[in-house]
Design a protein around this motif. Structure first.
Motif, PDB file in Angstrom:
ATOM      1  N   GLU A  20      -8.859   0.677   6.358  1.00 14.29           N
ATOM      2  CA  GLU A  20      -8.805   0.926   4.922  1.00 14.29           C
ATOM      3  C   GLU A  20      -9.167   2.367   4.598  1.00 14.29           C
ATOM      4  O   GLU A  20      -9.193   2.754   3.426  1.00 14.29           O
ATOM      5  N   LYS A  21      -9.440   3.155   5.658  1.00 13.19           N
ATOM      6  CA  LYS A  21      -9.823   4.542   5.434  1.00 13.19           C
ATOM      7  C   LYS A  21      -8.904   5.457   6.248  1.00 13.19           C
ATOM      8  O   LYS A  21      -7.713   5.531   5.987  1.00 13.19           O
ATOM      9  N   LYS A  33     -14.150  -1.053   8.177  1.00 13.10           N
ATOM     10  CA  LYS A  33     -13.203  -0.601   7.155  1.00 13.10           C
ATOM     11  C   LYS A  33     -12.271   0.469   7.721  1.00 13.10           C
ATOM     12  O   LYS A  33     -11.663   1.230   6.970  1.00 13.10           O
ATOM     13  N   THR A  39      -5.416   4.110   8.015  1.00 10.21           N
ATOM     14  CA  THR A  39      -4.381   3.396   7.259  1.00 10.21           C
ATOM     15  C   THR A  39      -2.961   3.766   7.692  1.00 10.21           C
ATOM     16  O   THR A  39      -2.083   2.891   7.706  1.00 10.21           O
ATOM     17  N   VAL A  49      -3.308  -3.780   4.230  1.00  7.89           N
ATOM     18  CA  VAL A  49      -4.605  -3.121   4.062  1.00  7.89           C
ATOM     19  C   VAL A  49      -5.545  -4.129   3.420  1.00  7.89           C
ATOM     20  O   VAL A  49      -5.306  -4.615   2.325  1.00  7.89           O
ATOM     21  N   GLY A  50      -6.606  -4.466   4.108  1.00  7.65           N
ATOM     22  CA  GLY A  50      -7.534  -5.481   3.639  1.00  7.65           C
ATOM     23  C   GLY A  50      -7.237  -6.866   4.178  1.00  7.65           C
ATOM     24  O   GLY A  50      -8.072  -7.760   4.102  1.00  7.65           O
ATOM     25  N   ARG A  69      -0.345  -6.534   1.428  1.00  5.19           N
ATOM     26  CA  ARG A  69      -1.753  -6.862   1.658  1.00  5.19           C
ATOM     27  C   ARG A  69      -2.188  -6.586   3.094  1.00  5.19           C
ATOM     28  O   ARG A  69      -3.247  -7.071   3.527  1.00  5.19           O
TER      29      ARG A  69
END
Length: 208
Positions: A71-72, A68, A75, A94-95, A92
């Motif tokens: 996403e943390k 992740k 980013t 992110v992810g 999209r």
């Protein structure tokens, strides 16, 4: 040269350490070839992970896609990524993207994915071995998503090899078998957030 104009092409390990050195990232360590290089996960400071990345090659530690990190704390890296809005949905990213960081010698054995991927190389070089789904007998040798015996299972003439230099990108269609080896300490970004549908669950190993 797909990403040559991205601000991300100016990234260096030293520069990223300066920007994000205190960021906590997830890294896979103690990677075991007998289990498709699957090891255990640890959380560490990016500065600690980067400290000897270029001096200590090997496959024992690798920041692989299943994390992740983007996403943390990392980013803001997306500020340096420029995608074609006709092909990708930037909202999209992110992810819908995966980050890979590791020393020379990191290796992912022959496997396939159930999504299309645009694999973008930003630091260092990676060598891909590609096998078309036309060589369907290899799917009878799957252990999960991986081909048992790796390249030893590939028939003569089936393997296509290509090396990505910094700035290069490779489109990997869902179902295409591929093997990846880092020739240098490297950083790569996989983009999956295509505007077209990108989930081919029908080709999951359990359904083949």
């Amino acid at each position: 040269g797909y990403a040559d104009d991205w601000p991300a092409r100016r990234w260096t390990f030293a520069g990223l350490t300066q920007r994000f050195g205190e960021a906590q990232i997830e890294v896979e360590v103690e990677r075991d070839p007998a289990r498709h290089y699957e090891g255990r996960w640890v959380t560490t400071r990016l500065a600690e992970f980067m400290a000897d990345l270029e001096e200590r090659p090997g496959n024992d530690r690798y920041c692989i896609a299943r994390n992740k990190n983007l996403e943390k704390a990392l980013t803001p890296l997306f500020d340096d990524v420029v995608v074609d809005d006709e092909i990708f949905d930037a909202s999209r990213l992110v992810g819908g993207s995966s980050l890979w960081i590791g020393p020379a010698g990191t290796t992912t054995p022959l496997h396939y994915d159930t999504t299309h991927i645009l694999f973008t190389q930003l630091i260092g070089r990676k060598r891909f071995g590609l096998v078309s789904p036309d060589w369907s007998g290899l799917y009878l040798r799957l252990d999960g998503f991986y081909v048992r015996d790796d390249l030893a299972a590939v028939p003569p003439g089936a393997l296509l090899e290509v090396t990505l230099a910094p700035g290069d990108a490779l489109f990997l269609p869902a179902g295409w078998l591929h093997r990846v080896e880092a020739l240098d300490a490297s950083l790569s970004l996989s983009l999956l957030c295509f505007r077209r549908p990108n989930n081919f669950s029908w080709c999951h190993p359990s359904k083949l």
